[in-house]
Design a protein around this motif. Structure first.
Motif, mmCIF file in Angstrom:
data_model
loop_
_atom_site.group_PDB
_atom_site.id
_atom_site.type_symbol
_atom_site.label_atom_id
_atom_site.label_comp_id
_atom_site.label_asym_id
_atom_site.label_seq_id
_atom_site.Cartn_x
_atom_site.Cartn_y
_atom_site.Cartn_z
ATOM 1 N N ASN A 6 79.254 36.603 31.702
ATOM 2 C CA ASN A 6 77.955 36.291 32.296
ATOM 3 C C ASN A 6 76.809 36.364 31.295
ATOM 4 O O ASN A 6 75.672 36.053 31.638
ATOM 5 N N SER A 7 77.086 36.741 30.048
ATOM 6 C CA SER A 7 76.075 36.725 28.996
ATOM 7 C C SER A 7 76.771 36.648 27.638
ATOM 8 O O SER A 7 77.948 36.970 27.511
ATOM 9 N N ILE A 8 76.005 36.198 26.634
ATOM 10 C CA ILE A 8 76.561 35.970 25.300
ATOM 11 C C ILE A 8 75.624 36.591 24.272
ATOM 12 O O ILE A 8 74.397 36.493 24.397
ATOM 13 N N ILE A 9 76.204 37.218 23.256
ATOM 14 C CA ILE A 9 75.430 37.749 22.134
ATOM 15 C C ILE A 9 75.903 37.052 20.866
ATOM 16 O O ILE A 9 77.096 37.005 20.595
ATOM 17 N N LEU A 10 74.947 36.491 20.104
ATOM 18 C CA LEU A 10 75.247 35.921 18.794
ATOM 19 C C LEU A 10 74.952 36.996 17.764
ATOM 20 O O LEU A 10 73.859 37.549 17.722
ATOM 21 N N PHE A 11 75.938 37.282 16.919
ATOM 22 C CA PHE A 11 75.832 38.374 15.961
ATOM 23 C C PHE A 11 76.234 37.881 14.582
ATOM 24 O O PHE A 11 77.239 37.190 14.436
#
Length: 118
Positions: free
Chosen positions: A48-53
């Motif tokens: 339900n959410s995405i983190i770009l790292f």
């Protein structure tokens, strides 16, 4: 793709599997990698959410080694492959029905900053 599910948040590494530059330039391989990983995470109902790292650096922007490759077909990826432009990648992020968060550490310059702001 280097995807790591944390509850329902997908963490996507900016670093392309073939990249060795710690500044994470947005090369053709990296843009293709990001598009593939983001598309995969967007289609996963459990995410339900995405983190770009990016690791120690988010992204320093364009891969300047590709600037001279524009006129050299032997040094570029086949035109039959789907290589998104930075604009297309940003549009994918901006149109996402799921929140995409940029976890910025180190540098975020040029196209890397554009990606983070999308």
């Amino acid at each position: 793709c280097q995807l790591t599910a944390k509850m329902t948040t997908e963490i996507i590494s900016i670093r392309s599997p073939s990249a060795s530059n710690p500044l994470n330039p947005l090369s053709k391989d990296t843009r293709k990698h990001l598009k593939s990983c983001i598309t995969k995470a967007l289609s996963d109902r459990n995410v339900n959410s995405i983190i770009l790292f990016g690791g120690s650096n988010f992204s320093a922007g364009a891969d300047i080694s590709e600037f001279s490759a524009k006129n050299n077909p032997e040094s570029s990826i086949s035109s039959t492959e789907d290589i998104p432009s930075l604009t297309e990648l940003c549009a994918l992020i901006e149109s996402s029905p799921k929140p995409i968060i940029a976890a910025i550490t180190g540098v975020a310059l040029g196209g890397g900053l554009e990606l983070a702001l999308a």
